[in-house]
Design a protein around this motif. Structure first.
Motif, short mmCIF file in Angstrom:
data_model
loop_
_atom_site.label_atom_id
_atom_site.label_comp_id
_atom_site.label_asym_id
_atom_site.label_seq_id
_atom_site.Cartn_x
_atom_site.Cartn_y
_atom_site.Cartn_z
N UNK A 137 12.04 3.51 -32.88
CA UNK A 137 11.26 4.06 -33.99
C UNK A 137 9.96 3.28 -34.18
N UNK A 138 10.03 1.98 -33.96
CA UNK A 138 8.83 1.16 -34.10
C UNK A 138 7.81 1.54 -33.04
N UNK A 139 8.26 1.72 -31.81
CA UNK A 139 7.32 2.10 -30.74
C UNK A 139 6.74 3.48 -31.00
N UNK A 140 7.60 4.39 -31.50
CA UNK A 140 7.09 5.73 -31.80
C UNK A 140 6.02 5.65 -32.89
N UNK A 141 6.30 4.83 -33.92
CA UNK A 141 5.34 4.72 -35.03
C UNK A 141 4.00 4.23 -34.50
#
Lengths: 603, 369
Positions: B231-235
């Motif tokens: 989720x962090x990379x997607x954000x």
């Protein structure tokens, strides 16, 4: 003070300072590269993933088309039902969730797991897999209250079919039930838990009734809570159906058949529209849409009275004497009847070594064409049948719609049987014999018809010979499928004979007499088995039920330009007039006088 | 001592300015990070207000720290060190247990983490010891320095708080690198560290091993432990060049991003301000660190120089580990990003340490006469 700082001469470590700067440079380079990789090089890919996270779509259910009777009475409606679904992607612990669902609803965990494993391949990502398609309100409220603790559970309101006259209309409307795997494979619009028509009109008109699902897009947060929503495609409600059936007439006929096995068909003789199509006993359509247990299904299937069978179109019976007008027509069409000629009936006719008896032991004496029909003299028809032969009789019967499917818009219709020489040779390996002609002429032998075919034949006799397609919808246009090869004056002869059967002093259908209405009829008593002499001596009520004869009554009724053909059959009803007559009489009273005759209570 | 105007002139103004810029970016980003959308609009949790309050307190503390002459710390170093160790022991007997770890002392008005104090203390005692070492460290001196560091570090790790314990050792380690060691020691360390790393695996808790495994292959468990990283990379990735705009990050507003106001705050920043914003932030951090190098270089006594180096490493490791984690280059470890992540005592300590290095910079004239 200076003492404290005796290292004033020393310089900070040069190498150390350089090292710190290298560290900063390293930090900058690594992260700058990584940021470039994530945000520029793969940015688009992550942007798509972020959208997938954020936006979801779901189907919006379209209500199934309403079904009404010809007077606008609602027959099939939709009620809101609560379906419990599971969005796999939102669920943290599927096993524990299923156990909890089982606790709430009392459905065994094993069943839920089976459903889950079967369904998981059938739902798209982020769409709910329907675990239970119909949960009661109080359970729904409990689950809804606890939903935040069980992410992934999704309660959806969806329309569910309800039949207001589930038993009365079961054979016409059929029923819906959850789509099975094969149906879903065939039709990509169907999703798990969707209702689909399985029988009757629900099955035949599935497409127009179903309408089209809508599609809705909405934004969700991480717990699956719906925020903004937007309709991508509006649902299209299913098409409304206005049946030609008259609910009250249907109810009346059903009441008269109560406790019996039988069928009643009432057809508008000019349009082919059916005002009643009754088969008794019946079953409740609603039981199917809420899901039958295997035991309930077995009980229905194995019921000796076969309630699932639509006797009006799916059961075939020997017509007995109601076939005689058809044979008479064959005689007229082939110019083999001399109206003035009389036949002497002494109660029996001998052919070879066999004796063929008339139903009246003592015989009718001298009978002409009309009297033979009115009093249903077997001997007259034996002779006519012998003269006509099987080829002419079966060709004419087929032209009258016997032996072929009527084309009614219901599944699994039977065509019955009109025998031919070839048919008999193929079926039994025996050649056609003279006795077969005789049996055929009185509607016995190999001849099998449905009540619907009889009604249609009667309609053709009074509408100028038009063989109509039986219609169930009010808006269906008239379809003439064929013509009975008789001239109007010949048709009039048959009609007249049928009228005399009702109003003549010796007619067999005298009970149909209705003041002010032109009624004609023909009774029939169809042998189920050839009764042994022993049984023949017994009184009617002592004959075992399954050996009793079937009772037929067919009739036309006409007044002020309204014309109807009516056929009634009561299985093992003994005699046409007494067994099937009363219901036909009640139908005529209702149609023309608006009177609802109640069946007298059995003594 | 009368007030000397040069005290003001020699303050490293760029560092002070950068501190305020970073703090401002942090508070603004927290406003967005603590907001989330509901059915009827947006709600903002009051984290940014609290952070602002902590920041004001920190600035006051920073001023106080700047007032006295940092040289006094040199004499206070050992008493301070033992006081800290006593407090760390006290935690074992009187500490408050929160989330299964005994880390807090209840001071009545606030919960105080002695481990935060240990981090400050280690760089003071480190400066005190290393400033007196005239030669590069040999084996015995190295062992002595590390031994001193192991006392508080060991106590903190026993709490258990592996993160803070390792931070203490890493700050000290950074200062040792700054000081330098003999080539022989250096070679030995270079060779033995890779050999020791696999051994440390056996001392890790199961959840820590899990984090490392997940880091190596986040796709293996996308809804479980790998969720944070993915989720962090997607954000960050979905921010692309210019970002989605302030308050417009879907990953954070719709709460797909976990820990978004603490450890993953910079992911919110990356989503909303994009590559441009991230590069700005990274550049600010690098100049911020460079100013400390300048201070360490210009300090006119070795204690001051080592203090600045210690503070450098205090910030450097946090930036490296936190951004490394958020950008998916390191396993998930609960280390905040200075000024960007929410945290009361961390903010106080940050300002306190800035005050300390400013103190060093403003008093460098004392030796330039």
């Amino acid at each position: 003070m200076t003492q404290m700082f005796d290292d004033g001469e020393r310089q900070p470590p040069k190498f150390g300072l350089l090292l710190l700067q290298i560290f900063i440079l390293g930090l900058f380079c690594i992260f700058a590269l990584r940021l470039w990789y994530l945000q520029i090089h793969r940015g688009e890919e992550y942007a798509i993933k972020a959208r997938e996270n954020q936006l979801r779509q779901e189907s919006v259910f379209a209500p199934r088309g309403l079904i009404l009777d010809r007077n606008g009475e609602l027959l099939a409606v939709n009620e809101p039902a609560y379906a419990l679904g599971l969005v796999r992607e939102d669920c943290k612990d599927i096993k524990a969730t299923l156990v909890q669902v089982s606790k709430w609803t009392g459905v065994p965990v094993a069943d839920l797991q089976k459903k889950f494993h079967k369904g998981r391949k059938l739902v798209k990502p982020f769409e709910p897999l329907i675990l239970i398609s119909d949960i009661p309100f109080d359970q729904m409220a409990e689950i809804e209250a606890n939903r935040l603790h069980w992410p992934g559970l999704d309660i959806r309101v969806r329309p569910r079919r309800h039949y207001k006259y589930g038993t009365l209309m079961a054979h016409i409307l059929g029923y819906v039930a959850e789509a099975n795997e094969a149906e879903m494979k065939k039709d990509p619009d169907l999703a798990l838990g969707d209702e689909v028509g399985k029988q009757g009109l629900e099955f035949m008109l599935e497409r127009p009734l179903r309408g089209g699902k809508g599609r809705r897009q909405f934004e969700v947060d991480v717990s699956g809570r719906k925020l903004d929503e937007r309709m991508l495609r509006n649902p299209r409600a299913g098409q409304e159906l206005d049946l030609s059936i008259d609910l009250h007439l249907q109810q009346l006929a059903m009441d008269w058949l109560k406790g019996e096995a039988g069928a009643v068909v009432v057809m508008d003789a000019d349009t082919g529209q059916l005002h009643a199509l009754v088969s008794s006993p019946s079953f409740d359509s609603n039981a199917f849409s809420s899901g039958l247990t295997p035991e309930q299904w077995a009980a229905l299937r194995d019921d000796p009275m076969h309630p699932l069978q639509n006797r009006a179109i799916q059961s075939v019976y020997p017509p007995g004497s109601v076939f005689k007008p058809c044979v008479a027509g064959a005689g007229l069409a082939n110019n083999m009847v001399d109206l003035k000629e009389t036949v002497f009936c002494n109660g029996a006719m001998k052919l070879g070594r066999h004796v063929f008896r008339c139903w009246r032991r003592g015989g009718h004496g001298k009978v002409n064409f009309e009297r033979a029909l009115v009093e249903s003299c077997d001997v007259y028809f034996y002779k006519l049948g012998k003269k006509l032969g099987v080829d002419r009789m079966s060709a004419f019967a087929k032209a009258c719609g016997y032996g072929v499917k009527s084309g009614i818009q219901l599944p699994h219709e039977k065509g019955g049987n009109i025998a031919t020489r070839e048919w008999k040779r193929k079926r039994f390996g025996v050649r056609w014999q003279g006795g077969d002609d005789l049996n055929m002429a009185i509607g016995q032998g190999f001849t099998l018809v449905t009540p619907l075919q009889v009604a249609r034949f009667v309609a053709a006799m009074i509408n100028g010979g038009k063989l109509l397609k039986p219609q169930l919808l009010k808006d269906d246009r008239v379809e003439v499928l064929g013509r009975v090869p008789l001239r109007d004056d010949q048709l009039a002869l048959i009609k007249k004979a049928m009228r005399r059967t009702v109003d003549g002093a010796r007619g067999t259908a005298r009970r149909l007499r209705t003041k002010g209405v032109d009624v004609g009829g023909k009774t029939g008593t169809a042998q189920v088995v050839r009764l042994t002499d022993e049984l023949k001596k017994l009184k009617d009520k002592d004959i075992p039920y399954k050996y009793r004869d079937h009772a037929w009554m067919c009739a036309y009724a006409e007044k002020d330009g309204k014309r109807y053909a009516i056929a009634a059959l009561v299985e093992h009803g003994l005699h046409g007039g007494s067994g099937a007559g009363p219901v036909v009489k009640a139908v005529i009273e209702y149609l023309f006088n608006g009177v609802t005759l109640k069946k007298p209570a059995k003594k | 001592m009368a007030f000397d105007r040069r005290l003001l002139i020699y303050i490293n103004w760029p560092l002070l300015g950068l501190t305020f810029i970073l703090f401002f970016c942090g508070v603004m980003n927290l406003y967005s990070a603590s907001g989330f959308r509901l059915e009827d609009g947006m709600t903002v949790a009051p984290y940014y207000q609290k952070q602002l309050l902590w920041g004001l307190m920190g600035m006051a503390g920073m001023l106080v720290v700047m007032l006295f002459d940092y040289r006094h710390l040199r004499t206070l170093a050992w008493p301070l060190f033992w006081l800290t160790c006593i407090m760390l022991v006290a935690v074992f007997f009187m500490g408050k247990t929160i989330y299964g770890a005994r880390r807090w002392l209840d001071l009545g008005f606030m919960n105080f983490q002695p481990s935060e104090m240990a981090k400050i203390c280690i760089l003071i005692i480190g400066a005190r010891i290393l400033a007196r070492e005239r030669e590069k460290l040999g084996f015995t001196r190295l062992a002595y320095v590390i031994g001193v560091g192991l006392i508080p570090a060991g106590l903190v790790i026993r709490q258990p708080d592996l993160g803070s314990g390792l931070s203490i050792l890493m700050i000290l380690g950074g200062m040792i690198l700054y000081h330098g060691m003999t080539p022989k020691v250096f070679k030995t360390l270079i060779l033995s560290v890779p050999a020791l790393l696999p051994l440390s695996w056996f001392f890790l808790h199961a959840y820590q091993k899990q984090r490392i495994l997940t880091f190596l292959d986040p796709a293996k468990d996308p809804l479980g432990a790998g969720y944070h990283i993915i989720q962090s990379e997607i954000a960050i990735g979905s921010g692309r060049f210019w970002g989605k705009g302030f308050l417009a990050g879907t990953q954070s507003q719709l709460r797909f991003l976990p820990e978004k106001h603490t450890d993953f705050a910079v992911a919110v920043f990356g989503e909303e301000w994009g590559f441009a914003g991230n590069m700005f932030l990274l550049t600010m951090f690098c100049i911020f660190l460079y100013q400390m190098v300048v201070i360490a270089r210009d300090a006119k006594d070795m204690f001051g120089s080592y203090l600045a180096a210690g503070v450098f490493f205090y910030f450097f490791w946090q930036i490296l580990i936190n951004m490394g984690m958020v950008l998916g280059l390191m396993p998930v470890v609960g280390i905040p990003l200075p000024f960007i992540s929410y945290g009361g005592s961390a903010t106080l300590v940050n300002f306190f340490l800035i005050g300390l290095v400013l103190n060093v910079s403003m008093r460098r004239f004392l030796f330039k006469q």
